[in-house]
Design an enzyme around this catalytic site. Structure first.
Site, mmCIF file in Angstrom:
data_model
loop_
_atom_site.group_PDB
_atom_site.id
_atom_site.type_symbol
_atom_site.label_atom_id
_atom_site.label_comp_id
_atom_site.label_asym_id
_atom_site.label_seq_id
_atom_site.Cartn_x
_atom_site.Cartn_y
_atom_site.Cartn_z
ATOM 1 N N TYR A 42 0.824 -1.214 0.000
ATOM 2 C CA TYR A 42 0.000 0.000 0.000
ATOM 3 C C TYR A 42 0.857 1.263 0.000
ATOM 4 O O TYR A 42 0.346 2.354 -0.260
ATOM 5 C CB TYR A 42 -0.914 0.046 1.223
ATOM 6 C CG TYR A 42 -1.894 -1.094 1.349
ATOM 7 C CD1 TYR A 42 -2.097 -2.014 0.326
ATOM 8 C CD2 TYR A 42 -2.636 -1.252 2.519
ATOM 9 C CE1 TYR A 42 -2.996 -3.058 0.468
ATOM 10 C CE2 TYR A 42 -3.536 -2.299 2.665
ATOM 11 C CZ TYR A 42 -3.705 -3.200 1.637
ATOM 12 O OH TYR A 42 -4.591 -4.237 1.786
ATOM 13 N N HIS A 100 0.502 -11.736 2.043
ATOM 14 C CA HIS A 100 -0.540 -10.999 1.322
ATOM 15 C C HIS A 100 -1.205 -11.855 0.237
ATOM 16 O O HIS A 100 -2.429 -11.810 0.048
ATOM 17 C CB HIS A 100 0.071 -9.739 0.696
ATOM 18 C CG HIS A 100 -0.903 -8.646 0.462
ATOM 19 N ND1 HIS A 100 -0.550 -7.314 0.449
ATOM 20 C CD2 HIS A 100 -2.229 -8.656 0.227
ATOM 21 C CE1 HIS A 100 -1.617 -6.567 0.221
ATOM 22 N NE2 HIS A 100 -2.652 -7.369 0.073
#
Length: 269
Positions: A42, A100
């Site tokens: 991110y 992730h």
């Protein structure tokens, strides 16, 4: 494991950066959020860490999740990624560290990266560990590698149009909490007539209906919002209880509409 381990709802920070992100986290903490979800990918961990460090809320009361991207799964790279995340977040540990995405085409052996993840936890850099975007078969492989009661959560896409029932029920049966991301289907739930009708009956918003439905399934959720009133409403959804008929009406909205489906995704269940 009990969902009480993971404060619900949490605050998702995907696509939030800079001053907007800082304001949102400040508002969220002030309103009572205690679970902040971020990730190396991110590119906002530094700003997340800045706000947490400046907050009057003690660090130990904030549940911080971050994630290792799939190009950092070689054990040495994974551990370096965690060090980078901790430095950016300005903390000695995260409360939850996730893989992730599973390694595309098993380019890195699952045993290698999960063993490294466990070693990070044993070193005190992560209180809990878990996975994200894992299929049923991958969850089972992970538990074979690490053993039962080792993974806190599998974070997967869950919303009324992709209810992911097989994965949710399997994970819960194996003792994992399911964390649902994109709970509002990038705003699509706000336009659905069924959800709008249920919301009107309770004098709430469709988003609150969806969060109440998600909670009824024992799923922790991490909605994202840039507006303080929406953040407050997301917390207030914890007080909303839907009837069996309303829950059944939402069940019928499932249409297997997956939003997060990159080319490196696994073969979904």
């Amino acid at each position: 494991m009990s969902t009480s381990t993971l404060p619900n709802p949490g605050l998702g920070t995907f696509r939030l950066k800079g001053e907007t992100l800082k304001r949102v986290i400040h508002d969220a903490l002030e309103l009572g959020f205690r679970h902040i979800d971020t990730a190396q990918m991110y590119d906002n961990e530094l700003d997340v860490g800045t706000v947490i460090g400046e907050s009057e809320v003690p660090r130990e009361e904030i549940f911080v999740t971050t994630k290792v991207w799939h190009d950092r799964l070689e054990p040495a790279s994974l551990k370096a990624s965690v060090e980078e995340s901790l430095n950016k977040l300005g903390t000695d540990y995260v409360d939850l560290l996730l893989i992730h995405w599973p390694s595309p085409n098993d380019a890195v052996a699952m045993a290698d990266y999960l063993t490294a993840l466990r070693e990070v936890q044993q070193a005190g850099q992560a209180r809990h560990i878990g996975v994200s975007n894992f299929t049923i078969a991958q969850v089972d492989r992970a538990l074979e590698i690490l053993g039962p009661d080792t993974l806190l959560t599998n974070q997967v896409e869950v919303h009324p149009f992709l209810q992911n029932r097989a994965v949710v029920e399997h994970c819960q049966a194996r003792g994992l909490i399911v964390t649902g991301y994109m709970p509002l289907a990038v705003g699509k739930v706000l336009e659905d007539e069924t959800l709008k009708a249920i919301a009107e009956a309770h004098d709430v918003t469709p988003a609150q209906v969806v969060l109440a439905w998600t909670r009824s399934r024992g799923v922790v959720t991490i909605p994202s919002s840039t507006r303080r009133e929406h953040l407050a409403a997301n917390l207030a959804a914890n007080e909303l209880t839907l009837s069996d008929d309303e829950l059944e009406a939402i069940t019928r909205l499932d249409r297997d509409e997956r939003i997060a489906d990159p080319d490196f995704a696994p073969d979904w269940d």
